[in-house]
Write a protein that holds these residues in place. Structure first.
Motif, PDB file in Angstrom:
ATOM      1  N   ASP A 392       0.738  -1.188   0.039  1.00 20.53           N
ATOM      2  CA  ASP A 392      -0.167  -0.103   0.078  1.00 20.53           C
ATOM      3  C   ASP A 392       0.950   1.272  -0.183  1.00 20.53           C
ATOM      4  O   ASP A 392       0.503   2.273  -0.513  1.00 20.53           O
ATOM      5  N   ALA A 393       2.064   1.191   0.386  1.00 22.41           N
ATOM      6  CA  ALA A 393       2.917   2.344   0.602  1.00 22.41           C
ATOM      7  C   ALA A 393       3.790   2.539  -0.728  1.00 22.41           C
ATOM      8  O   ALA A 393       4.633   3.249  -0.693  1.00 22.41           O
ATOM      9  N   GLY A 394       3.462   1.398  -1.638  1.00 24.91           N
ATOM     10  CA  GLY A 394       4.274   1.627  -3.148  1.00 24.91           C
ATOM     11  C   GLY A 394       5.526   0.813  -3.297  1.00 24.91           C
ATOM     12  O   GLY A 394       6.058   0.940  -4.176  1.00 24.91           O
ATOM     13  N   ALA A 395       5.685  -0.196  -2.387  1.00 30.07           N
ATOM     14  CA  ALA A 395       6.820  -1.225  -2.527  1.00 30.07           C
ATOM     15  C   ALA A 395       6.531  -1.903  -3.951  1.00 30.07           C
ATOM     16  O   ALA A 395       5.315  -2.337  -4.034  1.00 30.07           O
ATOM     17  N   SER A 396       7.417  -2.042  -4.740  1.00 29.10           N
ATOM     18  CA  SER A 396       7.197  -2.829  -6.141  1.00 29.10           C
ATOM     19  C   SER A 396       7.237  -4.122  -5.904  1.00 29.10           C
ATOM     20  O   SER A 396       6.730  -4.960  -6.591  1.00 29.10           O
ATOM     21  N   GLU A 397       8.242  -4.723  -4.896  1.00 30.10           N
ATOM     22  CA  GLU A 397       8.374  -6.015  -4.687  1.00 30.10           C
ATOM     23  C   GLU A 397       8.633  -6.226  -3.085  1.00 30.10           C
ATOM     24  O   GLU A 397       9.014  -5.519  -2.425  1.00 30.10           O
ATOM     25  N   VAL A 398       8.148  -7.345  -2.388  1.00 30.77           N
ATOM     26  CA  VAL A 398       8.283  -7.545  -0.953  1.00 30.77           C
ATOM     27  C   VAL A 398       8.626  -9.213  -0.886  1.00 30.77           C
ATOM     28  O   VAL A 398       7.933  -9.897  -1.034  1.00 30.77           O
ATOM     29  N   HIS A 399       9.922  -9.072  -0.375  1.00 28.90           N
ATOM     30  CA  HIS A 399      10.700 -10.584  -0.034  1.00 28.90           C
ATOM     31  C   HIS A 399      10.650 -10.661   1.297  1.00 28.90           C
ATOM     32  O   HIS A 399      11.197  -9.698   2.011  1.00 28.90           O
ATOM     33  N   MET A 400      10.228 -11.725   1.940  1.00 27.83           N
ATOM     34  CA  MET A 400       9.922 -11.764   3.409  1.00 27.83           C
ATOM     35  C   MET A 400      11.149 -12.798   3.957  1.00 27.83           C
ATOM     36  O   MET A 400      11.115 -14.135   3.307  1.00 27.83           O
ATOM     37  N   ARG A 401      11.813 -12.453   4.620  1.00 27.69           N
ATOM     38  CA  ARG A 401      12.888 -13.458   5.142  1.00 27.69           C
ATOM     39  C   ARG A 401      12.800 -13.245   6.975  1.00 27.69           C
ATOM     40  O   ARG A 401      12.789 -12.371   7.449  1.00 27.69           O
ATOM     41  N   ILE A 402      12.914 -14.615   7.344  1.00 31.51           N
ATOM     42  CA  ILE A 402      12.404 -14.767   8.712  1.00 31.51           C
ATOM     43  C   ILE A 402      13.699 -15.531   9.646  1.00 31.51           C
ATOM     44  O   ILE A 402      14.479 -16.401   9.291  1.00 31.51           O
ATOM     45  N   ALA A 403      14.073 -14.691  10.658  1.00 29.87           N
ATOM     46  CA  ALA A 403      15.262 -15.074  11.468  1.00 29.87           C
ATOM     47  C   ALA A 403      15.066 -16.221  12.508  1.00 29.87           C
ATOM     48  O   ALA A 403      15.808 -16.379  13.379  1.00 29.87           O
ATOM     49  N   SER A 404      14.299 -17.187  11.910  1.00 27.42           N
ATOM     50  CA  SER A 404      14.054 -18.530  12.572  1.00 27.42           C
ATOM     51  C   SER A 404      13.580 -19.555  11.645  1.00 27.42           C
ATOM     52  O   SER A 404      13.144 -19.059  10.700  1.00 27.42           O
ATOM     53  N   PRO A 405      13.725 -20.888  11.868  1.00 24.85           N
ATOM     54  CA  PRO A 405      13.061 -21.721  11.029  1.00 24.85           C
ATOM     55  C   PRO A 405      11.732 -21.601  11.232  1.00 24.85           C
ATOM     56  O   PRO A 405      11.017 -20.933  12.199  1.00 24.85           O
ATOM     57  N   PRO A 406      10.994 -22.455  10.179  1.00 25.60           N
ATOM     58  CA  PRO A 406       9.555 -22.184  10.470  1.00 25.60           C
ATOM     59  C   PRO A 406       9.184 -22.933  11.936  1.00 25.60           C
ATOM     60  O   PRO A 406       9.412 -23.940  12.370  1.00 25.60           O
ATOM     61  N   THR A 407       7.968 -22.258  12.711  1.00 25.55           N
ATOM     62  CA  THR A 407       7.611 -22.739  13.724  1.00 25.55           C
ATOM     63  C   THR A 407       6.321 -23.426  13.595  1.00 25.55           C
ATOM     64  O   THR A 407       5.181 -23.083  13.404  1.00 25.55           O
ATOM     65  N   SER A 408       6.775 -24.750  13.625  1.00 28.02           N
ATOM     66  CA  SER A 408       5.777 -26.112  13.246  1.00 28.02           C
ATOM     67  C   SER A 408       5.161 -26.717  14.447  1.00 28.02           C
ATOM     68  O   SER A 408       4.288 -27.387  14.051  1.00 28.02           O
ATOM     69  N   HIS A 409       5.580 -26.305  15.601  1.00 30.99           N
ATOM     70  CA  HIS A 409       5.294 -27.202  16.795  1.00 30.99           C
ATOM     71  C   HIS A 409       5.163 -26.166  17.943  1.00 30.99           C
ATOM     72  O   HIS A 409       5.649 -25.246  18.143  1.00 30.99           O
ATOM     73  N   GLU A 435       2.827 -17.548  -0.494  1.00 35.29           N
ATOM     74  CA  GLU A 435       1.301 -17.058  -0.962  1.00 35.29           C
ATOM     75  C   GLU A 435       0.130 -16.606  -0.161  1.00 35.29           C
ATOM     76  O   GLU A 435      -0.413 -15.534  -0.415  1.00 35.29           O
ATOM     77  N   PHE A 436       0.255 -17.136   1.036  1.00 35.23           N
ATOM     78  CA  PHE A 436      -0.657 -16.706   2.241  1.00 35.23           C
ATOM     79  C   PHE A 436      -0.508 -15.380   2.430  1.00 35.23           C
ATOM     80  O   PHE A 436      -1.386 -14.545   2.791  1.00 35.23           O
ATOM     81  N   ILE A 437       0.748 -14.826   2.823  1.00 35.57           N
ATOM     82  CA  ILE A 437       1.152 -13.537   3.049  1.00 35.57           C
ATOM     83  C   ILE A 437       1.156 -12.894   2.041  1.00 35.57           C
ATOM     84  O   ILE A 437       1.723 -11.500   2.244  1.00 35.57           O
ATOM     85  N   HIS A 438       1.144 -13.209   0.951  1.00 36.19           N
ATOM     86  CA  HIS A 438       1.142 -12.362  -0.227  1.00 36.19           C
ATOM     87  C   HIS A 438       2.641 -11.716  -0.548  1.00 36.19           C
ATOM     88  O   HIS A 438       2.692 -10.422  -0.989  1.00 36.19           O
ATOM     89  N   ALA A 439       3.447 -12.362  -0.067  1.00 37.45           N
ATOM     90  CA  ALA A 439       4.880 -11.977  -0.512  1.00 37.45           C
ATOM     91  C   ALA A 439       5.582 -12.474  -1.868  1.00 37.45           C
ATOM     92  O   ALA A 439       4.955 -13.641  -2.256  1.00 37.45           O
ATOM     93  N   ASP A 440       6.490 -11.499  -2.458  1.00 40.81           N
ATOM     94  CA  ASP A 440       6.820 -12.243  -3.511  1.00 40.81           C
ATOM     95  C   ASP A 440       7.825 -13.245  -3.486  1.00 40.81           C
ATOM     96  O   ASP A 440       8.096 -14.282  -4.140  1.00 40.81           O
ATOM     97  N   SER A 441       8.463 -13.289  -2.410  1.00 39.98           N
ATOM     98  CA  SER A 441       9.029 -14.638  -1.982  1.00 39.98           C
ATOM     99  C   SER A 441       9.363 -14.839  -0.447  1.00 39.98           C
ATOM    100  O   SER A 441       9.187 -13.759   0.382  1.00 39.98           O
TER     101      SER A 441
END
Length: 498
Positions: A392-409, A435-441
């Motif tokens: 909404d602020a005009g970013a052309s691409e949004v790539h999400m990087r998470i500083a931990s492994p997936p929290t699955s438990h 896809e759920f969070i609508h990130a480009d990656s």
């Protein structure tokens, strides 16, 4: 951590992690204690203020003046309840301990605010607890059958009753006897007429450190609390160790549980501890930067800016930017004056919470390709809103990087996480999560990358150096209160959503 009433078969709702609608992992509490100080209660209040991030819903302080125990407990922050001289004056004595906590559903109210206190045959007994007793329901059921009357719904009270009913002659032996019957995670600060006892569970899952200021001995969940009160860090309380400090200042160390391979919580490095703390000998800030560097090596992105999700994503974003060469910018500005989501009066207010806490720095992000760095994804709802805010602020691409492994438990050791069915990583693979969070990656640091960041070569599958169950499902203790059915479910693979 709470025990519901009445007792039920299986796991009650308020022990199931996720009794709130927050989309972040939360520590349950922090503890602080001092013995041998003239202004002990004031020092505890200051130390708890430094640990406020570990629990923001209730606070309590107890003290002992050589004759009587005193206690003041309240809902709210430390500054709201212990900033006046009158409040501190209610807590005389040279020994004091305190506690800050979060509550889960069914667990709020003054009766669960710690430290808890009881008059035992040996005298007064005050206890502050960080962690979770994972067989508390089983133990409570047996204690109630034997006539015990519980005054709270806290699992910590189980320890009090076990001490009270132990047949050993000395209080220390009764306390050890009680701890032999509990499973799970705990860091405890206990006060008795004889002095203070500080201890950790045999695996050291929850943290506890020891310091000194003059002739006083200090214990705290994190080293930052020692810094704030002017205490010198001495060492961490070892896993399975009981440190006994008498009223005359004599310090004795006991190791009644033998030597077991330590498994401290690795999420202390990722999120829980303040970045200016030292955990397991490592600077939390430096570790988080190293996690960002690992992320950049493992999951590079072609982008213009590295933007942290404040505040927890900042050190990792700095590391990512330095390793990748992509400029670091504060593309999101956080307001520090927003109340917690669940206390807002309407659903509309809750849904607007992310925008009230975070606002895009439009002048920076408009037209830019952004790498967003955050510490974790739990349910995914916050990540979804922040990614959309960037767009909404005009970013052309949004790539999400998470500083931990997936929290699955889910965590059952004193961290408030949703039940597994509500964890996004338990229901989707990484591509579907993106896809759920609508990130480009979307990418997460690997488990081996996380271990390298904390100074280990990799995760040794047969003997990991940390408790990482929230990422791997490798729980280091039995989980009695889950029951056989739930134990089996934990071991079953979760069907991935395409």
């Amino acid at each position: 951590m709470t025990i519901s009433e009445p007792l039920r078969e299986g796991l009650p709702w308020d022990i199931v992690p996720g009794g709130n609608d927050d989309d972040h992992l939360r520590e349950e509490c922090g503890v602080f204690g001092v013995i041998g100080a003239r202004d002990s209660a004031a020092m505890v209040a200051l130390g708890l203020h430094a640990l406020q991030h570990r629990g923001q819903e209730a606070v309590g302080i107890s003290s002992y003046d050589g004759q009587e125990f005193y206690s003041r407990r309240a809902l709210g922050h430390v500054a709201q309840n212990f900033s006046s001289g009158a409040a501190i004056a209610e807590l005389p004595g040279s020994m004091a301990s305190g506690h800050v906590r979060y509550s889960t559903t069914g667990g709020s109210g003054l009766r669960n605010v710690q430290p808890l206190f009881a008059d035992l045959a040996t005298g007064g007994f005050s206890i502050a607890h960080n962690g979770n007793i994972s067989n508390a329901i089983h133990l409570k059921r047996d204690l109630v059958k034997r006539g015990a009357i519980f005054q709270s719904t806290s699992d910590t009270e189980v320890i009090i009753h076990l001490v009270a009913t132990s047949r050993y002659p000395t209080l220390l032996d009764r306390f050890i006897d009680a701890l032999r019957m509990v499973e799970g995670a705990y860091s405890l600060i206990v006060m008795t007429p004889e002095g203070m006892i500080a201890c950790r569970d045999p695996l050291g899952i929850r943290p506890l450190v020891m310091g000194r200021i003059g002739d006083s001995v200090v214990f705290a969940s994190e080293t930052v609390a020692l810094d704030v009160v002017g205490a010198e860090f001495v060492r961490q309380v070892e896993p399975g160790e009981l440190v006994e400090v008498s009223m005359d200042g004599t310090v004795l160390s006991h190791h009644p549980f033998g030597n077991r391979k330590a498994r401290p919580c690795i999420f202390e490095h990722v999120y829980f501890s303040r970045p200016d703390s030292i955990v397991d000998g490592s600077s939390v800030y430096q570790v988080r930067k190293a996690i960002g560097e690992q992320l950049a090596l493992e999951s590079p992105a072609d982008a213009d800016l590295v933007v942290p999700v404040p505040d927890s994503g900042v050190p990792a974003a700095i590391g990512y930017a330095q390793q990748s060469g992509i400029p670091f910018e504060l593309g999101i500005i956080r307001s520090h004056y927003v109340g917690r989501t669940f206390i807002q009066p309407s659903d509309g207010a809750r849904h607007a919470d992310v925008k009230r806490k975070h606002n895009a720095n439009r002048a920076l992000v408009q037209g830019k390709r952004i790498v967003l760095i955050d510490d974790s994804i739990v349910r995914g709802t916050t990540s979804l809103k922040i990614v959309q805010m960037m767009r909404d602020a005009g970013a052309s691409e949004v790539h999400m990087r998470i500083a931990s492994p997936p929290t699955s438990h889910s965590c059952f050791y004193g961290v408030d996480t949703p039940e597994r069915s509500k964890l996004l990583a338990a229901q989707m693979d990484i591509a579907a999560m993106g896809e759920f969070i609508h990130a480009d990656s979307l990418a997460f640091v690997s488990i081996d990358g996380l271990y390298r960041a904390v100074g280990e070569k990799d995760r040794k599958a047969k003997c990991p150096q940390y408790c990482d169950a929230c990422f791997t499902g490798d729980y280091p203790t039995t989980l009695t209160d889950l029951g056989e059915r739930d134990q089996k479910q934990l071991s079953l693979p979760v069907e991935k959503v395409a």
